[in-house]
Design a protein around this motif. Sequence first.
Motif, PDB file in Angstrom:
ATOM      1  N   ARG A  75      38.252  23.327 -69.724  1.00  0.00           N
ATOM      2  CA  ARG A  75      37.077  24.115 -70.111  1.00  0.00           C
ATOM      3  C   ARG A  75      37.269  25.540 -69.602  1.00  0.00           C
ATOM      4  O   ARG A  75      38.162  25.818 -68.824  1.00  0.00           O
ATOM      5  N   TYR A  76      36.368  26.403 -70.042  1.00  0.00           N
ATOM      6  CA  TYR A  76      36.345  27.766 -69.512  1.00  0.00           C
ATOM      7  C   TYR A  76      35.489  27.799 -68.254  1.00  0.00           C
ATOM      8  O   TYR A  76      34.545  27.018 -68.116  1.00  0.00           O
ATOM      9  N   LEU A  77      35.806  28.707 -67.364  1.00  0.00           N
ATOM     10  CA  LEU A  77      34.988  28.951 -66.184  1.00  0.00           C
ATOM     11  C   LEU A  77      33.826  29.835 -66.617  1.00  0.00           C
ATOM     12  O   LEU A  77      34.019  30.819 -67.319  1.00  0.00           O
ATOM     13  N   PHE A  78      32.616  29.458 -66.231  1.00  0.00           N
ATOM     14  CA  PHE A  78      31.433  30.217 -66.611  1.00  0.00           C
ATOM     15  C   PHE A  78      30.833  30.915 -65.405  1.00  0.00           C
ATOM     16  O   PHE A  78      30.961  30.438 -64.272  1.00  0.00           O
ATOM     17  N   TRP A  79      30.210  32.052 -65.650  1.00  0.00           N
ATOM     18  CA  TRP A  79      29.518  32.821 -64.619  1.00  0.00           C
ATOM     19  C   TRP A  79      28.207  33.285 -65.231  1.00  0.00           C
ATOM     20  O   TRP A  79      28.200  33.947 -66.257  1.00  0.00           O
ATOM     21  N   LEU A  80      27.096  32.907 -64.622  1.00  0.00           N
ATOM     22  CA  LEU A  80      25.763  33.272 -65.094  1.00  0.00           C
ATOM     23  C   LEU A  80      25.540  32.862 -66.546  1.00  0.00           C
ATOM     24  O   LEU A  80      24.985  33.599 -67.348  1.00  0.00           O
ATOM     25  N   GLY A  81      26.005  31.667 -66.897  1.00  0.00           N
ATOM     26  CA  GLY A  81      25.774  31.119 -68.224  1.00  0.00           C
ATOM     27  C   GLY A  81      26.689  31.622 -69.318  1.00  0.00           C
ATOM     28  O   GLY A  81      26.544  31.231 -70.468  1.00  0.00           O
ATOM     29  N   LYS A  82      27.640  32.487 -68.990  1.00  0.00           N
ATOM     30  CA  LYS A  82      28.570  33.033 -69.981  1.00  0.00           C
ATOM     31  C   LYS A  82      29.999  32.801 -69.490  1.00  0.00           C
ATOM     32  O   LYS A  82      30.235  32.704 -68.284  1.00  0.00           O
ATOM     33  N   PRO A  83      30.965  32.742 -70.431  1.00  0.00           N
ATOM     34  CA  PRO A  83      32.357  32.610 -69.980  1.00  0.00           C
ATOM     35  C   PRO A  83      32.727  33.761 -69.047  1.00  0.00           C
ATOM     36  O   PRO A  83      32.428  34.919 -69.338  1.00  0.00           O
ATOM     37  N   ALA A  84      33.322  33.418 -67.926  1.00  0.00           N
ATOM     38  CA  ALA A  84      33.711  34.434 -66.939  1.00  0.00           C
ATOM     39  C   ALA A  84      34.794  35.332 -67.517  1.00  0.00           C
ATOM     40  O   ALA A  84      35.775  34.853 -68.090  1.00  0.00           O
ATOM     41  N   ILE A  85      34.594  36.637 -67.383  1.00  0.00           N
ATOM     42  CA  ILE A  85      35.569  37.628 -67.842  1.00  0.00           C
ATOM     43  C   ILE A  85      36.135  38.341 -66.620  1.00  0.00           C
ATOM     44  O   ILE A  85      35.401  38.788 -65.758  1.00  0.00           O
ATOM     45  N   VAL A  86      37.461  38.406 -66.574  1.00  0.00           N
ATOM     46  CA  VAL A  86      38.149  39.103 -65.492  1.00  0.00           C
ATOM     47  C   VAL A  86      38.567  40.457 -66.041  1.00  0.00           C
ATOM     48  O   VAL A  86      39.135  40.550 -67.134  1.00  0.00           O
ATOM     49  N   ARG A  87      38.267  41.513 -65.301  1.00  0.00           N
ATOM     50  CA  ARG A  87      38.601  42.861 -65.758  1.00  0.00           C
ATOM     51  C   ARG A  87      40.123  43.065 -65.775  1.00  0.00           C
ATOM     52  O   ARG A  87      40.845  42.521 -64.942  1.00  0.00           O
ATOM     53  N   GLU A  88      40.576  43.874 -66.719  1.00  0.00           N
ATOM     54  CA  GLU A  88      41.998  44.183 -66.863  1.00  0.00           C
ATOM     55  C   GLU A  88      42.584  44.732 -65.562  1.00  0.00           C
ATOM     56  O   GLU A  88      43.681  44.357 -65.156  1.00  0.00           O
ATOM     57  N   ASP A  89      41.830  45.604 -64.874  1.00  0.00           N
ATOM     58  CA  ASP A  89      42.352  46.187 -63.634  1.00  0.00           C
ATOM     59  C   ASP A  89      42.514  45.132 -62.541  1.00  0.00           C
ATOM     60  O   ASP A  89      43.393  45.244 -61.695  1.00  0.00           O
ATOM     61  N   GLU A  90      41.697  44.088 -62.559  1.00  0.00           N
ATOM     62  CA  GLU A  90      41.847  43.012 -61.574  1.00  0.00           C
ATOM     63  C   GLU A  90      43.119  42.206 -61.834  1.00  0.00           C
ATOM     64  O   GLU A  90      43.840  41.842 -60.892  1.00  0.00           O
TER      65      GLU A  90
END
Length: 155
Positions: A75-90
Amino acid sequence: MKNWYVVYTKPKWGKKVAEQLNNYGIECYCPLITQVRQWSDRKKKVEVPLFNSYVFVYIDEMERSNVFQSSGAVRYLFWLGKPAIVREDEIKVIKKWMNNPDVSDVTLEAYKIGDLIELESGPFTSQKAVIQEINKTHYVLVLESLGCVLKMKIK
């Protein structure tokens, strides 16, 4: 628009899922570290994922279901009810750090009771807190500078 998402995999499937996704033409990243493992008769250096059971995928939101072509993707990891997005710079920072020859013996540990942390978001941003309790539903943090205890529910 493409984003980096976090895919949760079956236990010990991170490398295999990343390889399968690359074969399907999906850009992904699974940072690997070298560890020495001890068996009864020998020691061996093995490459293992830095983040157990997680792979980062760079994919358009409309194509997110393509990840499940890999039988190890759960599954996808979720954060605050939405799929977690990791920033490009991270992602770039992780890649730069992992490719630095001066960095060795990398380990990743979870928070534990007694750790001092700095809150990064919310009304208590930049406040230091001591972790007092961790369980499946919430964290309890002691904010000594404010003289209070903060109980945070986990979704």
